[in-house]
Design an enzyme around this catalytic site. Structure first.
Site, PDB file in Angstrom:
ATOM      1  N   HIS A  62       8.932  78.940  72.942  1.00 15.21           N
ATOM      2  CA  HIS A  62       7.650  79.207  72.244  1.00 15.21           C
ATOM      3  C   HIS A  62       7.013  77.920  71.730  1.00 15.21           C
ATOM      4  O   HIS A  62       6.279  77.952  70.732  1.00 15.21           O
ATOM      5  CB  HIS A  62       7.828  80.179  71.074  1.00 15.21           C
ATOM      6  N   SER A 102     -11.301  55.475  77.095  1.00 16.74           N
ATOM      7  CA  SER A 102     -12.504  56.231  76.779  1.00 16.74           C
ATOM      8  C   SER A 102     -13.671  55.260  76.712  1.00 16.74           C
ATOM      9  O   SER A 102     -13.508  54.101  76.317  1.00 16.74           O
ATOM     10  CB  SER A 102     -12.317  56.940  75.437  1.00 16.74           C
ATOM     11  N   LYS A 105      -8.366  54.969  72.621  1.00 18.77           N
ATOM     12  CA  LYS A 105      -7.836  56.023  73.488  1.00 18.77           C
ATOM     13  C   LYS A 105      -7.068  55.511  74.706  1.00 18.77           C
ATOM     14  O   LYS A 105      -7.431  54.517  75.319  1.00 18.77           O
ATOM     15  CB  LYS A 105      -8.980  56.916  73.992  1.00 18.77           C
ATOM     16  N   ASN A 130      -5.681  57.831  77.736  1.00 19.61           N
ATOM     17  CA  ASN A 130      -5.661  59.237  78.142  1.00 19.61           C
ATOM     18  C   ASN A 130      -4.789  59.494  79.373  1.00 19.61           C
ATOM     19  O   ASN A 130      -4.771  58.685  80.295  1.00 19.61           O
ATOM     20  CB  ASN A 130      -7.082  59.717  78.438  1.00 19.61           C
ATOM     21  N   GLU A 134      -3.575  65.307  83.762  1.00 19.01           N
ATOM     22  CA  GLU A 134      -4.560  66.380  83.591  1.00 19.01           C
ATOM     23  C   GLU A 134      -5.186  66.785  84.929  1.00 19.01           C
ATOM     24  O   GLU A 134      -5.417  67.961  85.196  1.00 19.01           O
ATOM     25  CB  GLU A 134      -5.656  65.934  82.617  1.00 19.01           C
TER      26      GLU A 134
END
Ligand code: ARG
Length: 464
Positions: free
Chosen positions: A155, A276, A282, A284, A289
């Site tokens: 979970h 970014s 940033k 990323n 993704e």
């Protein structure tokens, strides 16, 4: 002039021509088409259906066309509809009448089924090799982190302590099944539809076993209607590719979480992260993704082909020309994702300190605390209750189980002794989980050996 123009009194409407044409996407089958045609011509000659001279002229002509295509010298035409008619037309332009004999005892229906099978059969090998490289990366990483304690989750809540190696080897097992699934798919796919004709075989004395063998198939497809009608092998491959993407996307999701400041279990190499345009701080995880995102299009292709094939009457229907683009896109996507994912994984920096710190907060040893009391004679359900009450007590007093004094512990159960501290230490908790397949270092070593042997064996069979 169309190859099939005989029956027609009018030219095809331009819009229909463009609409019908598949050359824009099936051109990539050129090699399979040519190889298949060569095998067909040789078989026709050895069965006495065309002359040896014609077969030789056909093969020489096709070989030249192959070289010219690869040298970028050929512009295919939509007028010739698809790769099959483009190649045949080129051949006849180059060698004359012999070229016109190639299509004896054959239809584009068995031709396209053949080309598609051969193309996808090749792709099972390419993708399998990529998965083996990923496995090698996992083996290397897991070997380095066999004693690195991290939280295991259910979970997304900290649950029980494991090691980073155990986590990586879970994916190792999944990709291992993906590899064997591709092998199974290839084995079922590897029957030759050539010679099925349009649907009903042929009256010529062809030898389907000869072409099947020449093209590396295990056998000819048994039923001519089936040979030209089904695309189950493509659906099966798409579902295998979907599972690969499902596994990759879960791994990516974890990588994305792990490199967030909330976790910081890993850091991506600069070469595999992006910045970014506005936020200078940033870094990323775009690669992870994108792989996660691209999973959607592979699932989409699977659903697309299932839907195209649904309810089609036997045998060939033009609907089936729609089988290709989705499959090609899925194959390209997986071929794009696997190497970049593997390279990203191979270069991660692992923050063992943060993994351990996370594993030491969140009562990951609560099960072990219950197990300790169980081993002292308390039934597990009662021990579970005691451990639960202790966890509640700790949360109220902002403490952890292993930092409670022995007197504090004894208020909950007289069975607690000094040996409880050793039993509750993270390292013990991991080391003692030595049931088969568990996260103890000896069990992960066992898993590592098995995976290494698997990879070695499958690398070998690749070259055979
Ligand atoms: N381009 C067609 C396809 O991809 C080849 C088979 C055409 N057969 C036919 N009878 N129209 O399916």
């Amino acid at each position: 002039m169309k190859l099939w123009a005989g029956r027609f009194q009018k030219e095809t409407d331009k819009t229909v021509n463009d609409f019908n044409s598949s050359i824009g996407f099936d051109a990539r089958l050129y090699k399979e088409d040519i190889t298949g045609s060569m095998a067909h011509a040789n078989m026709l000659a050895s069965c006495g259906i065309i002359s040896q001279d014609d077969a030789q002229a056909i093969c020489a002509g096709l070989q030249e066309i192959l070289l010219d295509i690869e040298a970028g010298k050929i512009a295919f035409s939509a007028e010739n509809e698809d790769i099959h008619m483009n190649v045949e037309t080129l051949l006849t332009q180059r060698i004359g009448d012999a070229g016109k004999r190639l299509h004896t005892a054959r239809s584009r229906n068995d031709q396209v089924a053949l080309d598609f099978r051969m193309y996808l059969r090749g792709k099972t090998g390419t993708i399998k090799a990529m998965l083996l490289t990923l496995e090698e990366t996992l083996i290397k990483l897991a070997g380095q982190y066999q004693n690195t304690v991290m939280p295991g989750y259910t979970h997304l809540q900290r649950a029980q302590p494991i090691t980073f190696a155990q986590h990586l080897l879970a994916y190792g097992s999944m990709f291992r099944r993906d590899i064997t699934r591709l092998e199974d798919c290839r084995a079922r796919m590897n029957e030759c539809p050539l010679g099925s004709g349009a649907l009903a075989g042929t009256t010529y004395p062809i030898d389907r076993f000869q072409t099947a063998k020449a093209l590396g198939f295990d056998a000819p497809v048994m039923n001519s209607l089936d040979g030209v009608s089904d695309r189950d092998y493509a659906v099966e491959l798409l579902s295998d590719l979907s599972l690969i993407m499902m596994h990759l996307s879960r791994f990516c999701e974890e990588i994305i979480l792990w490199c967030s400041w909330e976790f910081k279990f890993i850091e991506l190499d600069d070469a595999y992260a992006t910045g970014s345009s506005i936020m200078p701080q940033k870094k990323n995880p775009d690669v992870a993704e994108l792989v996660r995102g691209k999973t959607g299009r592979v699932y989409g292709s699977l659903m697309g082909l299932l839907t195209v094939m649904k309810s089609l009457p036997l045998a060939y229907n033009k609907d089936m020309q729609e089988d290709k683009e989705g499959v090609f896109d899925a194959v390209d996507t997986v071929e794009q994702c696997l190497p970049v994912f593997t390279a990203m994984l191979a270069t991660v920096r692992v923050r063992e300190d943060n993994m351990r710190a996370a594993a030491s907060r969140g009562f990951l040893n609560a099960t072990d605390c219950a197990d300790y009391l169980t081993k002292k004679g308390l039934p597990f359900r009662d021990a579970y209750k005691v451990s639960g009450k202790l966890v509640y007590y700790c949360t109220e007093h902002d403490k952890t189980l292993e930092t409670l004094g022995i007197e504090e512990l004894r208020q909950f159960s007289p069975l607690f002794g000094e040996d409880v501290y050793a039993a509750l230490s993270l390292d013990t908790c991991v080391r003692q989980r030595k049931s088969f397949g568990g996260p103890s270092p000896e069990q992960t070593a066992m898993q590592l050996d098995a995976l290494k042997a698997f990879v070695q064996q499958h690398r070998q069979s690749e070259t055979e």
